[in-house]
Design an enzyme around this catalytic site. Structure first.
Site, PDB file in Angstrom:
ATOM      1  N   GLU A  80       0.853  -1.196   0.000  1.00 25.30           N
ATOM      2  CA  GLU A  80       0.000   0.000   0.000  1.00 25.30           C
ATOM      3  C   GLU A  80       0.885   1.240   0.000  1.00 25.30           C
ATOM      4  O   GLU A  80       1.311   1.657  -1.063  1.00 25.30           O
ATOM      5  CB  GLU A  80      -1.006  -0.058   1.165  1.00 25.30           C
ATOM      6  CG  GLU A  80      -1.981  -1.228   0.976  1.00 25.30           C
ATOM      7  CD  GLU A  80      -2.975  -1.430   2.104  1.00 25.30           C
ATOM      8  OE1 GLU A  80      -2.836  -0.772   3.173  1.00 25.30           O
ATOM      9  OE2 GLU A  80      -3.896  -2.234   1.931  1.00 25.30           O
ATOM     10  N   MET A  81       1.246   1.838   1.148  1.00 33.60           N
ATOM     11  CA  MET A  81       2.209   2.957   1.105  1.00 33.60           C
ATOM     12  C   MET A  81       3.623   2.465   1.369  1.00 33.60           C
ATOM     13  O   MET A  81       4.587   3.008   0.839  1.00 33.60           O
ATOM     14  CB  MET A  81       1.875   4.028   2.154  1.00 33.60           C
ATOM     15  CG  MET A  81       0.931   5.068   1.640  1.00 33.60           C
ATOM     16  SD  MET A  81      -0.766   4.547   1.887  1.00 33.60           S
ATOM     17  CE  MET A  81      -1.597   6.129   1.787  1.00 33.60           C
TER      18      MET A  81
END
Lengths: 692, 306
Positions: free
Chosen positions: B115-116
C-alpha cells in the site's frame, strides 16, 4: 525552668496544631467519604449501563429486526465508564485492593460478555431469519402430500416450541428427523428448490439453536458481570469503611491530644491558683514581718502608723524606759533585749483585758498603746497603773545574779500629731521624777518656743548688723581701798522696740546654736577695747572655751592684743570654771600667750562646781571670782563662809587675787572683807551700766 | 380507503424506520486542522515511491472502482477497498475489524508494503523537511510535526466525510417521499431479513457477520476475514458488514469484488445469507430502495475547506 513566654508559645503552637489537625482530619474524612460515594456512584452507573446493554440484547432477541447501533453505543458507554473507574482512586491508591481486584475481574468478564454479544449478533439474525423463512415460506410447498406437510409442520412446531421455551442444554441435539425430506415427492423445480431450502434451514436451526439458546442464557440469565457488580459494590463499601476506620485512629488521637492539652491547661490553672494562694500567704507573712517587731513580737512602728490613722478618737500612751542606754551599757545588749522583751510581754498582758486597746513597739525603748473611746483621765489612770506594775516587777535574767529594775515614764496625747505630742509630754517630765505620767498640753508645745527663738535670732542678727550689741559695765571695788579697780564688761542687745537691754540669758545660748556667737564675741572684744581706749580704765571681759577654741576668735584676740600692746595690759579675760575643757593644753597655751601680752586671767563662778584647785594652778590664773551662790547669803550661812574661807586661803597661798560677786548689802561686804577677799562686785556697788 | 392504508403503512413504516437512522450533518470542525488533514490525505509523498496517497484508493465516493487497489510500485492489494465516506460511523475499521477506529486504521495502509510501504519515522521525516508542513503544524497544533499529529489531522478530515440528505434520509425526516416500489423494496429488505445485518445509521458496519451464513460461501485462502486474526474455524468468512450507503456508486461489491451490479449483489446475498429465493419483482424493488441511499458528496471533499 522554661520562661513564661516560651510556655505560652508552646501552648499556642499546640492549639494551632490541634486546630490544623482537626481541620485536616475533617477534610480527610470528608474526602474519604466523598471518594467512597463517588466510586459507589460510578459503579452503580456502570451497572445501569450494563443493564441498558442487557435490555438491548433482549430487544434484539425479541424483535424481528433490531438496530445494532444501539448495542454498539451501549458497549461504548460501558467502555467509557469503565475507563473512568480505571482512572479513579481504586487504581491510583493502595486503599482499595479488593475493589481493584474485583473490578479487574469485572472488566475481564465484561470482555467475555462483549465477545458473547459479538457471537450473539452473528447467530441472532441467522436464527431469526431461518425461523422467519420456515414459517413464512410454507405457501411455496403447497403441492406437498398432506402427510409430508404435516411432518414438516410438526418439525416447524417442534423447533418453535424449543425456541419459545428457551430451555435446552447445549449438549442436546435437537431431536428432529428430517430424513423424510429427502424422499418427499416434489413437483417442479420450484418445489425442489424450496424443499432443499427447507432442509438447509432446518438443519441450520437444528445445529445452531442449542448453542444460540445457550449463548442467550449466558448473556441474560447467567450473567457473570451482574454477579461481579454485587461483589464489587460490597468490596467498595467494606474497603471504604476500612479507610474510614483508619481515620478513626486519627480521630481518637486528636481526642486524646486535645484532652491532654486540656489537662495540661487545667493543671496550670490549679498551679497558678495555688501559686496565687502561696503569694497571698507570703504577702500576709511579709506584711506581718514588716509590721512586727522581731524582738518582742509586738506590732511595730509601721503597724502603729497604720493603726493610728483608723480612728479619730484615739488616745495614745507612750511609754519610755528611762535611760535605757545605761542598761545596755551596764549589762550588755543581750540583757537589754531581754528587758525589752519582758516589758513588752508585761505591757501586752496588762492591756489584754482592757477593751479597744492595742500595743505597739514604736521605738528602741518606747511602747505605745492606742486606746479608742477613752478620755484623757481614764488613759492617765491606766498609764499610771501600768507604770507602777512595770517598775515594781523585777527582771530576772538567767545567769545574772541580781535582778534588773527599770524606770518607766508615760506621755499621753489625744490629738495629732499623737506621737510627737506624747513625746513632748514625756520630755516635760524627764527632769521631775515625782511624776511618771504626763498629759500633753499645748503649753508644752514648743512651737511657740521655736517661734520665740526665731524672733530672738532675728534680733541678734539685727543687733550685730546695726551695732546694737552694747556693753554695760559693772565695777569691781577694791575692798581695802574701796576704790573701783576695774569694770566687768557685760554684753547686752539693745532692743530698740522696747527700749531696753536684753540679757545674754535670752540670746547667748541661742546665738551659739545659730552660729552667731563668734560675731557677738567679736563685738564684745572690739567694744571692750574701745572702752579701755576711751575711758582709760581696766576692763574685764568674759570669754568662753568656745571663743578660745574658735580659730577666728582666737586669732582675732591675739592680733588685737598684738596691735594694742598698751591696751592689753589693761585687759582681764574671765573664764568660766564650770565649762568643760576638752583640750587643756590648747587652753594653757592660749593663756600663756595672752599673759605674755600682759593680760590677766580670771576664773569666773569658782566654787559652784567641784572647785578644782589644781586647775587654777595649772593654768597660772591671776584672779579667782567666787561664785555668787556662795556670796549671796554668806552673812547668814556658816557653811558658805567656811567654803569661801578655804578658797581665800588657797588663793592667798597661790598668790591669786579673789573677787566676790553678787554683793548686794553692807553686811555681805563686811563678811567678805573680814574673810580677806580682795575685790567685791555687785548691785551694792552698782548695777551694770554704760560707761561714762 | 387508499389514503388511510397509505397513512397506516406510512405510520408503521416510520415506526420500523428506526432500524435505519438518517446520517447527521457534519458537526462543527477545526477548519485549519481539517484542511491540513485533507492535504495529507491527498499527498502522495507519504509513500515509498511517492506515488500513493490515501486518495489513491479512496477517491471515488471514498473508494476506488477496482476489484483490488494498487499500492506503491504498482503492487496489487488483496481486497477491495471499503469506502471512507461515512466510515466514521462504522463500529470497527477494515473488513475484519482489526482497527477499532479511524486513527488505528491509518497504520494499516501506511505500513503495508503493497500500500504505502513506509514507517512512522518516514512520515515524520517527510513532514519535518517541509517548511510548509512545519508551519502548518505549528499553526494547527503549536507543536513540531509528528506521526501522531499526522494521523490526528487525517482523521479530523475523514470525520467530515459524511453523505447526508439521501432521499431515504429525507424520507425518514419527513422531508421527502418514496415511490411505492422503493417502499416495497424497503419492506422486503426488512421482511426477508436483510435488515438483520444491514441496519443503523450506516445501513451496516455495526456487526461482524458470516458471508454464507445459510449456504456456504467460497473461502479464499489468505483473505482478510476474521479468521485471519483469530485463526478460529468458526471465524472463516466472517467480515464486518459493509455499509449500504451510496451503494449504487461503489461497485464492485463484496470483499472479493465478485459482484459488479446491484442485481448480482441482491441475488447473491439472498441466496448465501438469507437462504431464500427472491422474485424478480422483489429484487427490483429492493434495488430501487438501495438507490435511495445515495447521499450528498461531502463538502470538505468536493470544495476547499473553508
Amino acid at each position: 525552668m522554661l520562661s513564661k513566654w516560651f510556655k505560652v508559645l508552646l501552648v499556642v503552637l499546640a492549639l494551632i496544631s490541634v486546630t490544623f489537625w482537626v481541620l485536616n482530619y475533617k477534610q480527610k474524612s470528608q474526602r474519604v467519604q466523598d471518594t467512597g460515594y463517588e466510586l459507589y456512584a460510578m459503579i452503580e452507573e456502570l451497572k445501569v449501563k450494563h443493564h441498558e446493554l442487557n435490555d438491548a440484547i433482549l430487544k434484539s432477541a425479541l424483535y424481528r429486526i433490531y438496530n445494532n447501533d444501539i448495542i454498539t453505543q451501549d458497549i461504548k458507554n460501558i467502555d467509557d465508564q469503565t475507563e473512568l473507574l480505571q482512572k479513579s482512586e481504586i487504581y491510583t491508591t493502595a486503599e482499595y485492593p479488593k475493589t481493584k481486584e474485583f473490578l479487574n475481574t469485572l472488566i475481564f468478564d465484561q470482555k467475555e460478555y462483549n465477545d458473547n454479544i459479538e457471537l450473539f449478533k452473528r447467530e441472532n439474525g441467522k436464527i431469526k431469519n431461518s425461523f422467519s423463512f420456515i414459517t413464512s415460506s410454507l405457501e411455496h410447498l403447497s403441492n406437498l402430500k398432506k402427510k409430508d406437510s404435516q411432518k414438516l409442520l410438526n418439525i416447524i412446531s417442534h423447533l418453535t416450541t424449543i425456541k419459545s421455551s428457551m430451555e435446552i442444554d447445549a449438549n442436546d441435539d435437537v431431536e428432529i428427523n428430517i430424513d423424510f425430506l429427502n424422499e418427499i415427492e416434489t413437483v417442479g423445480e420450484n418445489d425442489k428448490m424450496y424443499v432443499n431450502l427447507y432442509k438447509t434451514h432446518i438443519n441450520l436451526l437444528k445445529k445452531s439453536l442449542p448453542s444460540y439458546m445457550h449463548l442467550i442464557n449466558k448473556i441474560i440469565k447467567d450473567d457473570a458481570v451482574e454477579n461481579d457488580f454485587t461483589i464489587l459494590i460490597n468490596a467498595i463499601k467494606s474497603e471504604n469503611l476500612t479507610v474510614l476506620s483508619k481515620l478513626d485512629f486519627e480521630y481518637y488521637a486528636i481526642l486524646v491530644f486535645s484532652l491532654l492539652t486540656l489537662l495540661i491547661i487545667v493543671y496550670y490553672i490549679f498551679l497558678s491558683e495555688s501559686e496565687r494562694q502561696r503569694i497571698i500567704k507570703l504577702q500576709e507573712s511579709y506584711k506581718e514581718s514588716v509590721t512586727t517587731d522581731f524582738l518582742t513580737g509586738l506590732k511595730n512602728r509601721n503597724a502603729y502608723l497604720e493603726a493610728i490613722e483608723k480612728n479619730k478618737s484615739s488616745v495614745i500612751i507612750l511609754f519610755d524606759i528611762t535611760d535605757f542606754s545605761s542598761i545596755n551599757n551596764l549589762y550588755g545588749i543581750e540583757i537589754g533585749d531581754f528587758v525589752l522583751k519582758n516589758l513588752g510581754e508585761k505591757l501586752k498582758s496588762n492591756i489584754e483585758c482592757i477593751k479597744d486597746t492595742d500595743i505597739f513597739k514604736v521605738g528602741a525603748d518606747q511602747f505605745a498603746i492606742i486606746m479608742v473611746g477613752y478620755t484623757l483621765e481614764e488613759a492617765y489612770i491606766i498609764a499610771a497603773n501600768i507604770v507602777e506594775v512595770a517598775e515594781r516587777s523585777n527582771y530576772k535574767y538567767d545567769g545574772l545574779e541580781q535582778e534588773i529594775s527599770i524606770q518607766l515614764q508615760a506621755g499621753i496625747s489625744a490629738a495629732k500629731p499623737f506621737l510627737i505630742n506624747a513625746m513632748l509630754a514625756l520630755k516635760s517630765i524627764s527632769k521631775d521624777y515625782s511624776e511618771k505620767v504626763a498629759i500633753f498640753d499645748d503649753s508644752l508645745n514648743n512651737k511657740q518656743e521655736i517661734q520665740k527663738n526665731i524672733d530672738m535670732i532675728k534680733k541678734i542678727k539685727y543687733a550685730i548688723n546695726n551695732d546694737n550689741i552694747t556693753m554695760l559695765f559693772q565695777p569691781l571695788v577694791n575692798l581695802k581701798t574701796k576704790e573701783v579697780a576695774k569694770h566687768e564688761a557685760l554684753v547686752r542687745i539693745k532692743d530698740e522696740d522696747e527700749d531696753k537691754y536684753i540679757s545674754p540669758f535670752f540670746f547667748l545660748e541661742l546665738s551659739k546654736k545659730a552660729k552667731l556667737y563668734s560675731q557677738i564675741t567679736h563685738e564684745v572684744i572690739v567694744k571692750s577695747i574701745q572702752a579701755v581706749i576711751e575711758n582709760n580704765v581696766p576692763i574685764s571681759l568674759n570669754l568662753s572655751i568656745d571663743d578660745i577654741m574658735h580659730k577666728g576668735t582666737h586669732n582675732f584676740i591675739l592680733t588685737t592684743l598684738q596691735n594694742n600692746p598698751d591696751i592689753a595690759k589693761k585687759l582681764t579675760f574671765e573664764l568660766l570654771e564650770s565649762e568643760e575643757i576638752k583640750d587643756f593644753p590648747a587652753l594653757k597655751e592660749f593663756i600663756q600667750k595672752v599673759k605674755s601680752f600682759g593680760v590677766l586671767i580670771a576664773i569666773d563662778d569658782f566654787g559652784s562646781g567641784y572647785s578644782n584647785y589644781n586647775y587654777l594652778l595649772e593654768l597660772d590664773v591671776d584672779i579667782l571670782k567666787i561664785d555668787g551662790s556662795l556670796i549671796k547669803n554668806i552673812d547668814k550661812s556658816e557653811n558658805n563662809q567656811l567654803v569661801v574661807k578655804s578658797i581665800v586661803e588657797f588663793a592667798k597661798l597661790a598668790d591669786i587675787k579673789t573677787v566676790a560677786e553678787f554683793v548686794s548689802s553692807a553686811e555681805i561686804e563686811k563678811v567678805i572683807t573680814e574673810l580677806g577677799i580682795d575685790y567685791g562686785q555687785g548691785y551694792y556697788y552698782s548695777e551694770p551700766k554704760l560707761l561714762t | 380507503m387508499n389514503k388511510t392504508i397509505a397513512l397506516f403503512l406510512l405510520f408503521t413504516t416510520l415506526l420500523s424506520a428506526e432500524i435505519i437512522t438518517p446520517i447527521p450533518d457534519v458537526k462543527p470542525f477545526d477548519k485549519a486542522k481539517v484542511a491540513l488533514g485533507k492535504k495529507l490525505f491527498f499527498d502522495t509523498n507519504f509513500s515509498k515511491d511517492r506515488t500513493v496517497s490515501c486518495a489513491s484508493c479512496h477517491s471515488d465516493f471514498g473508494t476506488d472502482r477496482r476489484a483490488l487497489s494498487i499500492g506503491v510500485e504498482n503492487k496489487k492489494g488483496i481486497i477491495h477497498s471499503s469506502t471512507v465516506f461515512n466510515a466514521v460511523n462504522n463500529y470497527k475499521q477494515f473488513y475484519n475489524g482489526r482497527a477499532a477506529n479511524l486513527n488505528e486504521q491509518i497504520d494499516g495502509p501506511i505500513h503495508t508494503d503493497y500500500e504505502m510501504g513506509i514507517s512512522d519515522q518516514d512520515v515524520e521525516n517527510n513532514l519535518n523537511t517541509s517548511k510548509e508542513y512545519k508551519a502548518t503544524f505549528k499553526k494547527v497544533y503549536n507543536q513540531v510535526p509528528s506521526y501522531k499529529l499526522f494521523k490526528d489531522a487525517i482523521v479530523a478530515f475523514e470525520e467530515t466525510l459524511l453523505t447526508p440528505n439521501s432521499r431515504f434520509d429525507r424520507f425518514l425526516k419527513g422531508e421527502d417521499s418514496l415511490t411505492q416500489l422503493e417502499k416495497d423494496g424497503f419492506n422486503s429488505f426488512k421482511e426477508h431479513g436483510c435488515a438483520a445485518c444491514h441496519n443503523g445509521v450506516n445501513v451496516g458496519g455495526n456487526s461482524m457477520q458470516m458471508i454464507g451464513s445459510v449456504i456456504e460461501y467460497p473461502y479464499i485462502e489468505g483473505q482478510q476475514d476474521l479468521y485471519a486474526l483469530t485463526k478460529k474455524e468458526m471465524d472463516k468468512n466472517v467480515f464486518r458488514v459493509p455499509s449500504l450507503r451510496n451503494i449504487n456508486k461503489t461497485a464492485p461489491y463484496f470483499h472479493d469484488a465478485s459482484a459488479s451490479t446491484l442485481e448480482e449483489v441482491v441475488i447473491k446475498m439472498s441466496y448465501y445469507n438469507l437462504g431464500t429465493i427472491l422474485e424478480d419483482k422483489e429484487t427490483e424493488a429492493i434495488i430501487a430502495f438501495l438507490k435511495t441511499l445515495d447521499g450528498d458528496i461531502p463538502k470538505t471533499w468536493s470544495e476547499d475547506v473553508k
